[in-house]
Write a protein that holds these residues in place. Sequence first.
Motif, PDB file in Angstrom:
ATOM      1  N   GLU A   1       0.828  -1.207   0.000  1.00  0.00           N
ATOM      2  CA  GLU A   1       0.000   0.000   0.000  1.00  0.00           C
ATOM      3  C   GLU A   1       0.864   1.260   0.000  1.00  0.00           C
ATOM      4  O   GLU A   1       0.593   2.219  -0.719  1.00  0.00           O
TER       5      GLU A   1
ATOM      6  N   LYS B   1       2.554   1.710  -3.396  1.00  0.00           N
ATOM      7  CA  LYS B   1       1.549   2.183  -4.365  1.00  0.00           C
ATOM      8  C   LYS B   1       1.263   3.667  -4.171  1.00  0.00           C
ATOM      9  O   LYS B   1       1.329   4.454  -5.115  1.00  0.00           O
ATOM     10  N   ASN B   2       0.984   4.041  -2.937  1.00  0.00           N
ATOM     11  CA  ASN B   2       0.601   5.433  -2.679  1.00  0.00           C
ATOM     12  C   ASN B   2       1.741   6.407  -2.960  1.00  0.00           C
ATOM     13  O   ASN B   2       1.518   7.491  -3.504  1.00  0.00           O
TER      14      ASN B   2
ATOM     15  N   GLN C   1      -1.155  -9.351  -1.188  1.00  0.00           N
ATOM     16  CA  GLN C   1      -0.327  -8.435  -1.986  1.00  0.00           C
ATOM     17  C   GLN C   1      -0.799  -8.411  -3.429  1.00  0.00           C
ATOM     18  O   GLN C   1      -1.169  -9.441  -3.983  1.00  0.00           O
TER      19      GLN C   1
ATOM     20  N   ALA D   1      -4.648  -1.304   3.897  1.00  0.00           N
ATOM     21  CA  ALA D   1      -4.965  -0.127   3.077  1.00  0.00           C
ATOM     22  C   ALA D   1      -5.091   1.112   3.955  1.00  0.00           C
ATOM     23  O   ALA D   1      -4.630   2.194   3.587  1.00  0.00           O
ATOM     24  N   ILE D   2      -5.683   0.938   5.117  1.00  0.00           N
ATOM     25  CA  ILE D   2      -5.862   2.077   6.021  1.00  0.00           C
ATOM     26  C   ILE D   2      -4.511   2.513   6.589  1.00  0.00           C
ATOM     27  O   ILE D   2      -4.130   3.683   6.502  1.00  0.00           O
TER      28      ILE D   2
ATOM     29  N   GLY E   1      -2.251   3.778   3.874  1.00  0.00           N
ATOM     30  CA  GLY E   1      -2.745   5.070   3.382  1.00  0.00           C
ATOM     31  C   GLY E   1      -2.387   6.199   4.330  1.00  0.00           C
ATOM     32  O   GLY E   1      -1.908   7.248   3.914  1.00  0.00           O
TER      33      GLY E   1
ATOM     34  N   ALA F   1       1.543   6.691   4.271  1.00  0.00           N
ATOM     35  CA  ALA F   1       2.011   7.334   3.036  1.00  0.00           C
ATOM     36  C   ALA F   1       1.593   8.802   3.014  1.00  0.00           C
ATOM     37  O   ALA F   1       2.369   9.676   2.605  1.00  0.00           O
TER      38      ALA F   1
END
Lengths: 632, 396
Positions: free
Chosen positions: B62, B65-66, B91, B325-326, B329, B332
Amino acid sequence: MEEKQQTKPNPRDVGPRKALGSLHQRIKEARVLMVGAGGIGCELLKNLVLTGFGEIHIVDLDTIDLSNLNRQFLFGMQHIKKSKAMVAKETAGKFNPNVKLHAHHANIKDAEFNIKWYKGFNLVFNALDNLDARRHVNKMCLAADVPLVESGTTGFNGQVQVIKKGVTECYDCTPKPVPKSFPVCTIRSTPSQPIHCIVWAKSYLFTEIFGTSEDDSPEFDHTKDAENAQEIEALRRESQELKKIREQIGTDSFARSIFEKVFTRDIQRLCGMEDMWKRRKAPTALDYDTVETAAKGIPGHTANMDQKIWSLEENFVVFVDSLQRLSKRVQELHAEDGDKSILSFDKDDVDTLDFVAAAANLRSHVFGIELKSKFDIKQMAGNIIPAIATTNAITAGVCVLQAFKVLRQDLSSAQMVFLSRSSERVFSTEKLSAPNLSCDVCGVARATVEVDLSRATLDDLIEGYLKKGLGYGDEISILTDQLLYDPDFDDNVGNEFTSMGVEEGTFITVMDDNEEEGENGEILQPRVNLVLAVVNKEIEEDQDPIVPPEEGMVIPRKVKQVEAAPAPQEAHGAAAGAGMKRMHEDMADSNCGAKKRKLDDATAELSIKDGRRGKGKMEVVEVDDSGVIEID
Amino acid sequence: MVVPTATAPLPAGPLTVPEMDAITADEVAIYDRQIRLWGMEAQARMRNSKILLIGMRAIANEIAKNLALAGIGSLTVLDPEVVTEDDLASQFFIQEEHIGMNRAEAAAPSIRKLNPRVTIHTDTDSPSSKPPTFFSQFDITIATELDLDALISINTSCRQCSRPFYSAASYGLYGYIFADLISHTFVIERDKSNIETRLAPETQTRKVISCRTKKEGDKVVEFVTKEEKYSSLADTVNCPIDPTWRPRKRRTVPAALPCIKALWEFIRTSPTHNYPTFSRTDLATFTRLATEAVANLDLPADMLKASFISTFVEGCTSELVPVAAILGGVLAQDVINVLGKREQPLQNFLVFDGEVNAGPVLSLHPEGIAKEENGNGNRAKNGEIETSTAEVVSLD
C-alpha cells in the motif's frame, strides 16, 4: 469442496480465516455490487478481490482519463479512453483468481439494472462521484432492501456510511445542498468575484457563440428576475444582438465583432445605468484597437502557461487565438452536417478552456476583479475537486471493515466513519442514526406493481389498484418525474401508461392528501407516500391490466407532525466552494470540525424527534471529474 | 468548488524550487488533482525525494503504491526474503509465478508500471546488515513488519544521520504506525482567527515558531510555522500514557496497544523469536506480557479482556488488506505531508483497531521532552531537515 479445503486449505484463506473466523466463509459466499470504478472504486475493488469476496459486479459508464492516473492505480497510460469497469476487472482479476468478476460498462440508471437485479446482491458499495447516481442507488437499494455502503472523498476528507432500509438513515434522510447558482444580474451586469466572470464566459458567452442558449444553464438563478425586469429585458436584447454576430463566424472581423460587443458596447450600456454603480465600482470598457496594439508580439502559445496570471494583453491574444481555433472547428463540423453542430464547454478540451479563461479574465479586468491563472479557472469552471490516492485508499479500507459488520448482520456496531484531520485521531465515528421519519425517500411505503403496459391506463391504477385495492380516497396525486394526476388535473386519466413515459422500472409516487375519519370517529392522517416500482407483465385480456395489491397490504399513515418543513434555506444556499472552504478551515489543524459536526447532529436528532426536518449533517461527496461538490 | 487554500502559492524567495527541478507540463497534467490539494512546491519537493521502504508485505504494498502514485523521486524497496504462497493473499504486486523470487525484486516491475516517473531500486540485503551510513542516502526510512530489536536498530541508525523514521505493522484487524521525525517543521495554512496566534508551545512537543499573514481577496490567510520534537522508539516503548490524562480518557486507549507491546516482547524473548501460537502456554505467556504492558502504560488493569487477548493472538499473523490499506494510506499520506512540509504530522504512535474503526494518535514520550526541547536542542541538527527548516522559517 469445503471438506477438501479443510484438509489442504487454500493459502489465500488461511490469514483471513484466522483473523475473521466464521465471517470469512460469508465473505467467500457474498455476491456484491460495486457502483463506480474511479478513485474509491479502484481501491475498493483491490480490497474486495484480495479479501476474497466471492462474486463482484462492477458498473461504471466512464472511460479512463490522464488525470485519473495519479490515484486510480488499476489503470495505466495504455488504458486511456478505455472502459473503467472493463480495465478494472482485467487488472484486479489477476490479484485473486478465485474471485468471480463481472464488468458492466454502462450507466447504473439503465433499465437492465432493475430491482430484481439488485435483489441478487448481499451488499452494494457506492464508489460514485455524483449526487444523482448516489441518490439513484440509494433508492434502488431501499426498494430492493439490500444494504448499501456509501462512501465519498474530497481532498483529505472522506466518509463512509452504512445504509439499511428501516434500520438506519438513508442517503437522503439529511438534505443535500443543490448546486450553486447565481442571480442572472450578478453574472450579466454586476459581477464582483472571479467566479462570476468565469460563469459568464462559460455559460453565457461561450454557449451564445458556440452552443445553444444560456437560459437552460442551471447556474442561472431566475428567482430575482421579476425585481429587475427592466435590466433583464435589456440583457435579453444584448443576447439577441450577440446571436446575430454569431452568423459572422469565420470572417476576419469575427473576433473584433465579439470583443467590441461584449467588452465595449455592452459595458458602455452598463456604465450608463448610473443607479447600478452608486455603491459599486463602475466597469471600464475596453477598446479593441488599443489592446491589439499593446498586444503586438505576444506569441499565441501564451495559452500554454497555465500557472501564470496573464496580463490584459496576453488574455487578449489567447481570446483571439482560441476564438479562431473554435470557429474553425465549428465551420468544419457545419460543412459536414449543415450548421447543426454545437460545441459545449469541456474543461479537458483545451480550445474551450482557453477561450473561457481569456474571456473570463478580460471581463474581470473590465470590472476591476482579480485575474486568475488558467490552472485555477479550469478548477472553477470544471468544478474540479482535489483527489488523492491515500484518502481513497483509507476510505475504501473503511468501506470493507463496515461491510464486515453488515455481513455479520451486526448493524448495531456499524458506524458512520469520517476521516479526521485532528492531531489526536485518524477517524471520528458515530453510531448510525435511525431513519428520518419525514424523509421523502425512505419514509415512504414501497411496493412493486405488475402492470400490463400494452393496455393499462392511469384509470386502472386509480380506480382499481388504489381506490378499490388499497382504499384510497379522491384526494390523491400521482407523479413520476412529472405530474400524472391530481384532483385538479385529470387529463391523463384515460391515457395508457406508455403514452406518459411509464415503462418497466419507472417509479410512480402516490401522495395521499385525504384526512379521513376512522371507524371510531378519530381523524386518520393521510397515508405516507407510496412508491410503486412498475414491472411489465402480460396479463390475460379478461383480467384487470394491473395485478391488484396483495391481500392485507396496508399503507401506513403519516405520523402527526407539527409541520413537515422543507429543508432549511442554508442547506440550499451553501455555496459549493464556500462550503468546501469552510470545511477545510474547520478541520485543519484541530478537531473542531468533528465538534461542529457533533453539534449539527445533535440538532438533527432533536429536530427529528419533534417531527421536523433536521439541519443537515456535514456531507462529503466525491466529485471526481464532473458535476458539483456538495458539502454542508 | 474551489480550494484556494491549498493552491495559493507560498511566497517566493528561498522556497522557490530551482528551475531545473520545476514541474513539467506533463507532470502537472498527471498530478493535476493532487497539486490542487497541496500545491506545486510540495509536489516539486516530493519529486526530489528518496524513500527507503523495508519489508515488502501488505502494508508495504500500500505504501509503495501510494508513494509511487504521488510521484516521489525514488523508492528503494528492501527485503531479503522470498515470496511465499501466503504473500499472495494480501499483496497485489505479485502473482503465483513470483513464488520463490526475492520479495523486493518480484514487486519492483509492478511498482514501476504504476508510475514510470518514479525510480524503483531493489535491495535484497538484510536490514540488519546495513551500516548506519546506509540510511543517510534516504530522506525518509519506513520499516514495516519487523521485530522490535530490528526497528530500534534502524531507528538508531536513522537518528545518527538525522533522518526521519517510520515503522508500521498490521496484526489481523489491528495495527500501529510509529513516527520519529526527530525534529520537524511544517506550515499550517488557515484563515486568520480573532485570536492572535502566539509564538509559544502548543503541546509538550509542538510549538509555533513563526506566523505570517497574507491577504487573499476579502480574507486574511495565516501561514503558521510549527515545530514538532520526537522521541526514538527505544525511548517511546517504555513510556506510560500522558500522565495528565484522566481515567475516563485512559479507557479510550485501544486494548490493541498493550497487546502490540506484548507481542513485541513475546517475539524478543521467545527462544525462536516467533509469533505466539494459539497454544495454552503461549497464550499464558502472552497474557502475562500484555498485563505487564497495561501496567507500564499506566492504563486501567481491567481494560484487558481474556477474549480480546485470544482474538488478538489468533489473528496476529494474518494481514487483512482493508487494514493494510488504512495503515498504508495514513502512513504514506504522512510521508507526503512531511516531504511537502505541510500539515500536522503523526505525533507519534497511532494504534488502529479495525473492529471499532478507532485510530487514536498517542503522544508517547519520556518525561522531560519538553524540557529537553527548550534546553539543549542538540537532538537533531545539521541534517537536511534542519536546513530546509531554515527556509520555512525565513518566510517570516
